[in-house]
Design an enzyme around this catalytic site. Sequence first.
Site, mmCIF file in Angstrom:
data_model
loop_
_atom_site.group_PDB
_atom_site.id
_atom_site.type_symbol
_atom_site.label_atom_id
_atom_site.label_comp_id
_atom_site.label_asym_id
_atom_site.label_seq_id
_atom_site.Cartn_x
_atom_site.Cartn_y
_atom_site.Cartn_z
ATOM 1 N N GLY A 1 -50.428 38.502 38.582
ATOM 2 C CA GLY A 1 -50.964 38.883 39.898
ATOM 3 C C GLY A 1 -50.714 37.780 40.903
ATOM 4 N N ARG B 1 -45.671 41.623 36.073
ATOM 5 C CA ARG B 1 -46.305 41.469 34.765
ATOM 6 C C ARG B 1 -45.299 42.010 33.759
ATOM 7 N NH1 ARG B 1 -51.515 40.174 36.010
ATOM 8 N NH2 ARG B 1 -52.525 41.265 37.723
ATOM 9 N N ASP C 1 -53.392 33.333 33.262
ATOM 10 C CA ASP C 1 -53.498 33.312 31.809
ATOM 11 C C ASP C 1 -52.275 33.883 31.073
ATOM 12 O OD1 ASP C 1 -55.707 33.097 29.647
ATOM 13 O OD2 ASP C 1 -54.788 35.071 29.346
ATOM 14 N N THR D 1 -53.959 32.008 40.492
ATOM 15 C CA THR D 1 -54.654 33.295 40.336
ATOM 16 C C THR D 1 -55.930 33.254 41.164
ATOM 17 O OG1 THR D 1 -55.977 34.674 38.826
ATOM 18 C CG2 THR D 1 -55.636 32.409 38.144
ATOM 19 N N ASP E 1 -58.576 34.601 40.323
ATOM 20 C CA ASP E 1 -59.734 34.768 39.435
ATOM 21 C C ASP E 1 -60.462 33.469 39.084
ATOM 22 O OD1 ASP E 1 -58.986 37.421 39.396
ATOM 23 O OD2 ASP E 1 -57.952 37.294 37.473
ATOM 24 N N ASP F 1 -60.028 31.682 36.529
ATOM 25 C CA ASP F 1 -60.457 31.841 35.133
ATOM 26 C C ASP F 1 -59.616 31.030 34.151
ATOM 27 O OD1 ASP F 1 -58.125 33.274 35.456
ATOM 28 O OD2 ASP F 1 -58.821 35.057 34.410
ATOM 29 N N MET G 1 -62.940 41.481 42.622
ATOM 30 C CA MET G 1 -62.042 41.229 41.487
ATOM 31 C C MET G 1 -62.496 39.998 40.689
ATOM 32 S SD MET G 1 -58.155 41.958 42.677
ATOM 33 C CE MET G 1 -57.481 43.607 42.702
ATOM 34 N N ARG H 1 -61.264 39.939 37.123
ATOM 35 C CA ARG H 1 -61.014 40.340 35.726
ATOM 36 C C ARG H 1 -62.284 40.118 34.897
ATOM 37 N NH1 ARG H 1 -55.966 41.472 33.773
ATOM 38 N NH2 ARG H 1 -54.934 40.409 35.467
ATOM 39 N N ARG I 1 -56.210 39.852 47.302
ATOM 40 C CA ARG I 1 -55.067 39.057 46.839
ATOM 41 C C ARG I 1 -54.127 38.669 47.973
ATOM 42 N NH1 ARG I 1 -53.665 41.554 41.388
ATOM 43 N NH2 ARG I 1 -51.598 41.926 42.204
#
Length: 320
Positions: free
Chosen positions: A11, A72, A103, A126, A128, A130, A170, A172, A253
């Site tokens: 993403g 992706r 990730d 990203t 996220d 994360d 968002m 995830r 995004r």
Amino acid sequence: MKKIAVLTSGGDAPGMNAAIRAVVRTAIYNGLEVYGIYGGYRGLIEGNIKELKVGDVGNIINRGGTFLFSARLPEFANPEVRKVAIQKLEELGIEGLVVIGGDGSYRGAMALSNEMSIKTIGVPGTIDNDICGTDFTIGFDTALNTIIDAIDKIRDTASSHERTFIIEVMGRNAGDLALLAGIAGGSESILIPEKLEDISEVIDRVHRAEARGKKHSIIVLAEGVMSAPELAKIMKEKYNEDAHCTILGHIQRGGRPSAMDRVLASRLGNYAVQLLLAGESGRAVGIQNNRLVSTKFEDVFEDEHTVDLEVYEASKQLSI
Ligand code: F6P
């Protein structure tokens, strides 16, 4: 080392362009040739690769998205597919690869670094936030600001019409965006996957706000918990409480990267090339306590990212 390449994968995130720019300029400054791989790992196996000059990365620091495109590619988990990728890099004489992504992109980079002599460094891109081994990922700050902008606007109409809104964001499986957006947006409730809360507590908070004379409520919901319509259904069916839903989606995004993301991306992109020049490989760069660090890919995956629960506890005291 004479030639390196850079790609963006997964993403997209605002600030990826600034990171590419930093990689390209640092490489050229240090006498390297640098190649852009267009379209992530898919572009790599298709050989969609072009040399980049300083001018190619002019005027992009302020632009969202990634001018190298992203994709992706689940097939990249297949060693046979990676073999093709390695062959393409070898054909061009590329000795170092910078992978900017999240990730899934790191997993591809780690596999590559274990299978080839070409050195590989990951840069966390990203929204996220994360990824372990870094306090912040590129794009997180911009996405957060986009969400706050939306919450402020929804608050206006929620207040005028005395309504409850659920705003799905968002992230995830991570609650970072929801948590910080919930705090900065002054929400009544924040629902994150790391600390599941009973819906009855959300309802209690809506009622307590009403009792204080506040007729509107904002609930920030991380997508990793459930969807906004699912939550609205539970609220209606179990508690007879009406709520409007807003799913912010991919707007989070896009957009011009914030100054923080541009600086972070510039520092991390620069550092990634420094590590390649120092002969490092199989590592991801990051920032911890405002210092640049690097972590072995294996260690990045060993730990599980978790939102800062102290911040979550603080948020509880702010939305009494
Ligand atoms: O990882 C970034 C992210 O935007 C997540 O927050 C979200 O769950 C996912 O990507 C959406 O992916 P796609 O754009 O492929 O639907």
